[in-house]
Write a protein that holds these residues in place. Structure first.
Motif, PDB file in Angstrom:
ATOM      1  N   SER A  70      -2.978   8.969   4.249  1.00  0.00           N
ATOM      2  CA  SER A  70      -3.946   7.905   4.018  1.00  0.00           C
ATOM      3  C   SER A  70      -5.119   8.014   5.657  1.00  0.00           C
ATOM      4  O   SER A  70      -6.385   8.113   5.747  1.00  0.00           O
ATOM      5  N   LEU A  71      -4.962   8.666   6.292  1.00  0.00           N
ATOM      6  CA  LEU A  71      -5.134   9.384   7.793  1.00  0.00           C
ATOM      7  C   LEU A  71      -6.220  10.554   7.457  1.00  0.00           C
ATOM      8  O   LEU A  71      -7.047  10.652   7.891  1.00  0.00           O
ATOM      9  N   ASP A  72      -5.890  11.301   5.944  1.00  0.00           N
ATOM     10  CA  ASP A  72      -6.405  12.213   5.810  1.00  0.00           C
ATOM     11  C   ASP A  72      -8.072  12.246   6.330  1.00  0.00           C
ATOM     12  O   ASP A  72      -8.880  12.613   6.104  1.00  0.00           O
ATOM     13  N   PRO A  73      -9.044  10.754   4.793  1.00  0.00           N
ATOM     14  CA  PRO A  73     -10.252  11.239   5.184  1.00  0.00           C
ATOM     15  C   PRO A  73     -11.065  11.164   6.271  1.00  0.00           C
ATOM     16  O   PRO A  73     -12.172  11.525   6.729  1.00  0.00           O
ATOM     17  N   ALA A  74     -10.402   9.719   7.831  1.00  0.00           N
ATOM     18  CA  ALA A  74     -10.256  10.112   8.728  1.00  0.00           C
ATOM     19  C   ALA A  74     -10.851  11.008   9.386  1.00  0.00           C
ATOM     20  O   ALA A  74     -11.227  11.347  10.355  1.00  0.00           O
ATOM     21  N   GLU A  75     -10.136  12.161   9.080  1.00  0.00           N
ATOM     22  CA  GLU A  75      -9.831  14.124   9.580  1.00  0.00           C
ATOM     23  C   GLU A  75     -11.014  13.757   9.461  1.00  0.00           C
ATOM     24  O   GLU A  75     -11.621  14.857   9.426  1.00  0.00           O
ATOM     25  N   ALA A  76     -10.621  14.667   7.818  1.00  0.00           N
ATOM     26  CA  ALA A  76     -12.540  15.374   7.384  1.00  0.00           C
ATOM     27  C   ALA A  76     -13.648  14.420   7.806  1.00  0.00           C
ATOM     28  O   ALA A  76     -14.834  15.007   8.029  1.00  0.00           O
ATOM     29  N   ALA A  77     -13.563  13.134   8.031  1.00  0.00           N
ATOM     30  CA  ALA A  77     -14.312  12.503   8.761  1.00  0.00           C
ATOM     31  C   ALA A  77     -15.035  13.308  10.308  1.00  0.00           C
ATOM     32  O   ALA A  77     -16.035  12.827  10.677  1.00  0.00           O
ATOM     33  N   GLY A  78     -13.715  13.864  10.508  1.00  0.00           N
ATOM     34  CA  GLY A  78     -13.914  13.813  12.573  1.00  0.00           C
ATOM     35  C   GLY A  78     -13.820  12.135  13.206  1.00  0.00           C
ATOM     36  O   GLY A  78     -14.378  12.776  14.367  1.00  0.00           O
ATOM     37  N   VAL A  79     -13.424  11.480  12.374  1.00  0.00           N
ATOM     38  CA  VAL A  79     -13.010  10.408  13.373  1.00  0.00           C
ATOM     39  C   VAL A  79     -11.989  10.176  13.790  1.00  0.00           C
ATOM     40  O   VAL A  79     -12.206   9.783  15.435  1.00  0.00           O
ATOM     41  N   ALA A  80     -10.561  11.032  13.383  1.00  0.00           N
ATOM     42  CA  ALA A  80      -9.193  10.457  13.767  1.00  0.00           C
ATOM     43  C   ALA A  80      -8.469  11.914  12.980  1.00  0.00           C
ATOM     44  O   ALA A  80      -9.315  11.703  12.241  1.00  0.00           O
ATOM     45  N   HIS A  81      -7.754  11.964  14.345  1.00  0.00           N
ATOM     46  CA  HIS A  81      -6.865  13.214  13.675  1.00  0.00           C
ATOM     47  C   HIS A  81      -5.139  12.524  13.650  1.00  0.00           C
ATOM     48  O   HIS A  81      -5.220  12.078  15.006  1.00  0.00           O
ATOM     49  N   ALA A  82      -4.290  13.084  12.908  1.00  0.00           N
ATOM     50  CA  ALA A  82      -2.838  12.625  13.374  1.00  0.00           C
ATOM     51  C   ALA A  82      -2.091  13.580  15.105  1.00  0.00           C
ATOM     52  O   ALA A  82      -2.506  14.288  14.712  1.00  0.00           O
ATOM     53  N   GLY A  83      -1.936  13.059  15.591  1.00  0.00           N
ATOM     54  CA  GLY A  83      -1.231  13.507  16.683  1.00  0.00           C
ATOM     55  C   GLY A  83       0.550  13.908  16.676  1.00  0.00           C
ATOM     56  O   GLY A  83       1.150  12.703  16.111  1.00  0.00           O
ATOM     57  N   ALA A  84       1.139  14.244  17.665  1.00  0.00           N
ATOM     58  CA  ALA A  84       2.294  14.074  18.075  1.00  0.00           C
ATOM     59  C   ALA A  84       3.051  12.568  18.444  1.00  0.00           C
ATOM     60  O   ALA A  84       4.005  12.313  18.009  1.00  0.00           O
ATOM     61  N   GLY A  85       2.642  11.691  19.453  1.00  0.00           N
ATOM     62  CA  GLY A  85       2.221  10.616  18.531  1.00  0.00           C
ATOM     63  C   GLY A  85       1.863   9.223  18.229  1.00  0.00           C
ATOM     64  O   GLY A  85       2.284   8.223  18.529  1.00  0.00           O
TER      65      GLY A  85
END
Length: 910
Positions: free
Chosen positions: A120-135
């Protein structure tokens, strides 16, 4: 994860709007604005116009709520978040709650526990708001993270906090778990407030002061008891101050009526005279607390002291004080001796969760972090929580009972209101195990330092009444701070008033502070003994405050090597313990040691860095001292414009805040600039006031610093009457402390005042003493004066040798004005000046420390205005510096400067 902190050496490029706003703000406010908005220039540009007149001048704290700092930017970020799918927003809310305002590193565990889909984080990453990291989740910036949290509904926020609390079950995770439990609460809860108070004490004991502040502040918000709520708020203010968050500390302090806390904060960032009055009044009130009601007030004063970091443990060698070496006073850190029974979160801790008015009964012990209840005596190691022994920060929760050894089943899931508060301890009326020994109470004992510079006077029997036991720690602490404020002001009458109050209460003065008080009164033998004892407390791993005051004492005694070692250890200790508020103070005194031992470039760089940190942590009074110190460095390195600008800034602030000490130091810097430039009459006029006696004669802490130079200026002008009196006092000090450098300077003064050939033997004595000391710069000046005297006596060969030696030293120190004086004397001998011995031909060897700093920033692409903003100088001064850089490097453009700085960097790394 949190966004990286603002890099002090490479600040973000400001927008045009922020650049325009910053130009109108004082340096300290500029630094704090950028720090408050996470280094975002757009947010800074939005915050600056919103400041009130008092906030813009630094008199009031800056806003701390994000909505009050950059509402427009926050609205834009919220709009972006609201445009995302619900599942995405839920994950972002969970991630933000895990990071803001307290990072807990539980996001991945919470996702697994709730079986959430991270895709569900994919839309946030596409919008440049946030992305998944190691932690976990990496937000675009701090404001996006805040918006993600504040966009959630109150119910959703409570739910994610409860989820995070459930997964934080690991060993040592109690404070973070308590935070989420408190954040998930619906309304006031005495039980939760107590639990959060316990957790705050644990966090503070572990050096996690920002977490401790957040926990104590949340505890205050949930506490239904107004008196305990006030104590918790004051405790949160103390934690905020020690963690370096000066604006939040002052904002919290403004909501409670606590003279002790207000006085301490005024001492660091306000009017020193007002600080003295508030602290002395608080000390007297604490001492007069003889009834249970008064004892409650004394407990609050004691708690303020502890939250602000006072050492009150028996054996804690807090040797605070002040110095005749200009500077600020260190913020005490927590120092608990082995076996000591007090600590942050204890009954002496501000906002300790004991019943209002509860105090330690005679003979009972206060286990670190626990709150003693009358009639309760706990056995050492008695369990006060789920199967665990008491930890720093645990407290007694009135009305709850804990069975020793009882534990909560691992993994048990309980509702928010039913989980037992970790660390709950015996209820009122519970007795200790039979035969349990009690830890000695932490009352003031003869010879034991319990607060900055204060100890019970030897030979005076301590008052053993319960009221005296309650008030001993706050009284000693507050009297020490009041004395410190009096020294800041330079008002001897206030200093004597504090001494009279201390004597009436049976409290003596010790440590570095006591040494300076004795020196002010002319009791040099007492001063020497107190300072030697304080200087000896500089072992590794000690309390930062103890180490800083050991450094001050060592500087006073002329032991610059020990002073440098103590300040380095103090800096390391402060960073390890999570108390950045003490770092700039340690760096300041390291700069003084560098100044006198001939390392002006290193000292100036340390002072400039310390100035930034003092402003960032809200220590405006300490920053004033550092401005004066930088004026002193500029005087030595020949930067006349910078010297005058720094001195004017320091004096303007100091005179408005009643700070006589930095005002006098700035005056000394201007006088030394005059002296080294050959303006002897002007130098004598400035130094006469600093080296003289009586009202209106500068500051007594600067007297011995000024006397050797005043004698030189007075001899040059032919008016030595006052100089002889000043030298007689200085000679008595030097003879008492037996510092080789002070004895050498006294011999130099004697040589200057002696007629003709009589001076030669005195100069030889001075140089012999200098060979055993560490003040290399003063040794070079002695050689210069000796060479000049020999030239007038027509002893040309020896004069030439002395002058060449002085010239070489001045060139190596980067002191061009003094080097010019040596060359002038050599020309009078008909001898060409020998070329200075230099190292590799690099920009660092040809530029002053300030010029080198400006050159590097210009090479990185910063404009003159941006450099001026960063260094708190005027653009005109930066223009002057760059002209000097171009002249010394033999270049004409910034393109050449970039090439030279880059080549110098490659050589340095190779």
């Amino acid at each position: 994860m949190n966004p990286p902190p603002l890099d002090r050496t490479s600040p973000p490029q400001p927008t045009d709007a922020w650049r325009a706003s910053a130009a109108a703000l004082p340096e300290g406010v500029r630094v704090r604005v950028l720090r408050a908005v996470y280094g975002d220039p757009r947010a800074a540009a939005e915050l600056a116009p919103r400041l009130t007149e008092r906030q813009a001048t630094g008199l009031d704290p800056l806003p701390t709520a994000p909505a009050d700092q950059a509402p427009q930017l926050l609205r834009e970020r919220r709009t972006e978040i609201r445009a995302l799918p619900d599942d995405t927003r839920l994950l972002l809310l969970l991630a933000a709650a895990d990071q803001y305002p307290v990072p807990t590193d539980a996001f991945l565990r919470a996702v697994m526990a709730a079986r959430l889909d991270t895709r569900s984080l994919d839309p946030a990453e596409a919008a440049g708001v946030a992305h998944a990291g190691a932690g976990g989740v990496v937000f675009r910036d701090a404001w996006t993270r805040i918006a993600a949290y504040e966009t959630g509904s109150p119910a959703d926020r409570r739910d994610v906090h409860r989820l995070l609390a459930r997964v934080l079950r690991g060993e040592g995770e109690t404070p973070w778990r308590s935070w989420h439990r408190g954040a998930g609460a619906v309304g006031p809860s005495g039980r939760l407030a107590a639990e959060l108070g316990v957790a705050a004490g644990k966090a503070a004991g572990a050096g996690r002061l920002p977490l401790a502040r957040a926990l104590a502040e949340r505890a205050a918000a949930l506490c239904p008891d107004p008196s305990r709520q006030s104590r918790l708020t004051a405790r949160a203010a103390g934690y905020a101050w020690r963690s370096g968050d000066g604006d939040r500390a002052r904002s919290l302090a403004a909501t409670v009526a606590d003279e002790a806390l207000s006085g301490v904060l005024a001492l660091r960032a306000g009017n020193a005279t007002e600080a003295f009055d508030a602290l002395l009044t608080a000390a007297v009130r604490a001492a007069n607390a003889t009834t249970p009601v008064a004892a409650r007030g004394a407990s609050t004063a004691r708690g303020t002291s502890m939250a602000l970091g006072t050492s009150t443990a028996p054996g804690a060698a807090a040797a605070p004080g002040t110095s005749t070496v200009p500077g600020t006073f260190a913020e005490p850190g927590v120092s608990t001796a082995p076996g000591a029974c007090t600590g942050l979160g204890a009954s002496t801790g501000l906002g300790a969760s004991s019943a209002p008015g509860a105090s330690a009964a005679p003979g009972t012990s206060t286990v670190p972090g626990t709150s003693a209840v009358p009639g309760v005596s706990m056995a050492p190691g008695a369990c006060t929580g789920p199967g665990a022994s008491a930890e720093p920060g645990t407290c007694t929760v009135p009305g709850t009972s804990a069975v020793p050894g009882a534990s909560t089943a691992p993994g048990a899931s309980k509702g928010l209101g039913t989980d037992p508060a970790p660390g709950t301890s015996t209820a009122p009326g519970t007795s200790a195990a039979p035969g349990a020994s009690t830890v000695p109470r932490t009352t003031t004992a003869p010879g034991i330092i319990t607060a900055p510079g204060i100890t019970t006077a030897p030979g005076i029997a301590p008052d053993t009444s319960p009221a005296r036991r309650v008030t001993a720690a706050p009284v000693t602490h507050l009297l020490a701070r009041a004395t410190e404020a009096a020294i800041y002001t330079g008002d001897v009458r206030r200093l004597r008033e504090a001494s009279r109050v201390a004597e009436r209460l049976g409290v003596g003065q010790s440590g570095t502070l006591g040494g300076l008080v004795a020196a002010f009164d002319g009791r040099y033998e007492d001063a020497r003994d107190l300072l030697k004892a304080a200087a000896g407390r500089c072992g590794p791993g000690g309390d930062p405050t103890v180490l800083i005051h050991a450094a001050i004492a060592a500087l006073l005694l002329g032991d610059h090597t020990r002073a440098a070692t103590a300040t380095l250890r103090a800096t390391a200790s402060a960073r390890t313990r999570g108390t950045p508020v003490t770092v700039p103070q340690a760096m300041e005194f390291r700069a003084y040691a560098d100044f006198w031992t001939g390392r002006p470039r290193a000292g100036e760089a340390a002072a400039a860095d310390a100035l930034w940190q003092a402003h960032a942590t809200g220590q405006d009074n300490g920053a004033c001292h550092l401005q004066a110190a930088l004026a002193m460095f500029a005087a030595l390195t020949g930067d006349a414009d910078v010297c005058r600008e720094r001195a004017a800034t320091a004096r303007s602030y100091a005179l408005a805040r009643g700070l006589g000490l930095p005002a006098a130091l700035a005056q000394w810097a201007l006088a030394f600039l005059d002296l080294s430039s050959g303006r002897y009459a002007a130098a004598a006029a400035r130094l006469r006031a600093l080296a003289g006696f009586g009202p209106g004669h500068g500051h007594r802490a600067i007297r011995h610093l000024a006397t050797p130079h005043y004698v030189e200026a007075a001899v040059r002008t032919g008016d030595t009457r006052v100089a002889r009196v000043a030298h007689a006092d200085y000679d008595r000090w030097a003879d008492t402390v037996r510092s080789p450098d002070d004895l050498a300077l006294s011999a130099r003064c004697r040589a200057l005042l002696a007629p003709g050939a009589e001076a030669v033997d005195h100069y030889r004595t001075a140089l012999d003493l200098h060979s055993h000391g560490t003040r290399d710069f003063e040794r070079a000046r002695t050689e210069l004066l000796f060479g000049s005297a020999l030239r007038r006596l027509r002893r040309r060969t020896e004069a030439r040798d002395r002058l060449h030696s002085a010239l070489e030293a001045f060139d190596s120190f980067g002191a061009p004005h003094c080097a010019t004086q040596a060359r002038t004397e050599l020309r009078a001998l008909g001898t060409p000046a020998a070329p200075a011995r230099t190292g590799p031909d690099t920009p660092a060897s040809r530029l002053t420390a300030q010029q080198l700093l400006v050159a590097r920033m210009a090479a990185e692409g910063a404009t003159n205005r941006e450099i001026a903003t960063r260094l708190a100088l005027s653009p005109r001064t930066i223009d002057h510096h760059l002209r000097g850089v171009f002249t010394r490097l033999g270049i004409r453009s910034r393109i050449e400067l970039v090439r030279i700085v880059a080549e110098s960097g490659e050589e340095g790394t190779g």
